[in-house]
Design an enzyme around this catalytic site. Structure first.
Site, short mmCIF file in Angstrom:
data_model
loop_
_atom_site.label_atom_id
_atom_site.label_comp_id
_atom_site.label_asym_id
_atom_site.label_seq_id
_atom_site.Cartn_x
_atom_site.Cartn_y
_atom_site.Cartn_z
N ASN A 121 -10.44 5.52 1.48
CA ASN A 121 -9.42 5.24 0.47
C ASN A 121 -9.41 6.33 -0.59
OD1 ASN A 121 -7.48 3.13 0.14
ND2 ASN A 121 -9.12 1.63 0.39
N ASP B 294 -10.00 1.30 -4.81
CA ASP B 294 -9.03 1.32 -3.70
C ASP B 294 -8.18 2.58 -3.82
OD1 ASP B 294 -7.08 0.52 -1.71
OD2 ASP B 294 -7.65 -1.55 -2.04
N GLU C 168 0.83 -1.21 0.00
CA GLU C 168 0.00 0.00 0.00
C GLU C 168 0.86 1.26 0.00
OE1 GLU C 168 -2.68 1.40 -0.39
OE2 GLU C 168 -4.36 0.05 -0.05
#
Length: 302
Positions: free
Chosen positions: A150, A209, A20
């Site tokens: 997100n 995302d 991430e």
């Protein structure tokens, strides 16, 4: 338009459980990202292929560069200033939630250096996650009623902020005031169909995302479980679809000196064994050369 299979390549580093928050550091010419379940911070220099990783005490959700060479880390237990040269960290703000059920997730600095970070409510129901802004030593709750915060990004002129609730399959566009960091006029940029109970995973388009904006103002979003990255116009129209060799992309960023390499973090944690066998690059950071450069990373000011 929809393109054919693009020539992705993985970075020559071990895979993450769930990669991430990648960003390209311009002066270091290095890519940073984190592995949430692996509790590690990563750095990779493409020119030399040097890779370094730091073990952390708890899950990192996101990170941003600081002007002095240190980093701002958003972790389950709060916000931290981290010195990668010494491996030392100092807490800036405690977590404003119950860490047994919630943690910091996607976060980025805005063009003025305020750090924005959302949370994920791990039980998923009800929608108890929120979005926070850290500036001048204060951590303020800005918005709530989401489950998985997100997709933070800003338009090239700095007057639009993008924000996503992944579980709701929705990307929002908000009016952003650069002067005081306030947001208003929240509206839907794009909404995607949830997966039906009996729908094969191969037919599912995924849920939005992590994201980034390019120099033309288009919004690039990783579609988790959808095996694709979408490029959307500032009014939500689909401009391009890039298919991936892995099921679960998590976030995109632009890097290298010309900001024309698209880097994509991906996940392998808790994925089915047959999927991992068929997709050996799951968990890798993938890269692809693109035509339109991205915007440079914003440095946080603390």
């Amino acid at each position: 338009m929809t393109s054919g299979p693009p020539p992705w390549s993985p970075l020559p580093v071990p895979p993450c459980g769930l990669g991430e928050s990648p960003f390209w550091h311009p002066s270091e010419r290095a890519l940073y990202w984190c592995d949430i379940p692996g509790r590690r911070l990563h750095r990779f220099e493409p020119a030399s292929a040097r890779h370094h990783a730091w073990a952390l005490d708890t899950e990192p959700g996101s990170l941003a560069p600081l002007p002095d060479g240190r980093l701002l880390l958003a972790m389950r237990d709060g916000l931290w200033r981290f010195d990668p040269r010494r491996g030392e960290r100092h807490r800036l703000a405690a977590a404003p939630y119950d860490t047994a059920h919630e943690r910091f997730n996607d976060g980025k600095a805005d063009p003025q250096g305020r750090f924005w970070v959302g949370t994920i409510y791990e039980p998923r129901d009800p929608a108890r996650a929120a979005l926070y802004r850290y500036a001048h030593g204060r951590l303020d709750r800005v918005a709530g009623d989401v489950t998985v915060s997100n997709g933070l990004a800003w338009s090239p002129d700095g007057h639009t902020m993008y924000w996503t609730d992944t579980k709701a399959h929705t990307v929002y566009r908000l009016a952003f005031d650069p002067a005081d960091g306030s947001v208003s006029q929240r509206e839907v940029l794009a909404r995607f169909a949830p997966r039906a109970a009996d729908e094969p995973l191969a037919h599912y388009g995924g849920r939005p995302d992590g994201a980034a904006v390019d120099a033309e103002g288009a919004y690039w979003v990783a579609m988790f479980e959808g095996q694709r990255v979408l490029r959307l116009s500032s009014d939500g129209q689909l401009l391009e679809e890039l298919r991936l060799p892995v099921r679960c992309p998590t976030m995109v960023c632009f890097g290298d000196d010309d900001l024309r390499t698209l880097y994509v973090t991906t996940a392998r944690d808790k994925r089915p064994a047959d999927e991992l066998a068929a997709q050996p690059w799951a968990g890798q950071v993938l890269r692809l050369r693109v035509n339109v450069p991205g915007l440079p990373v914003n440095f946080a000011q603390v």
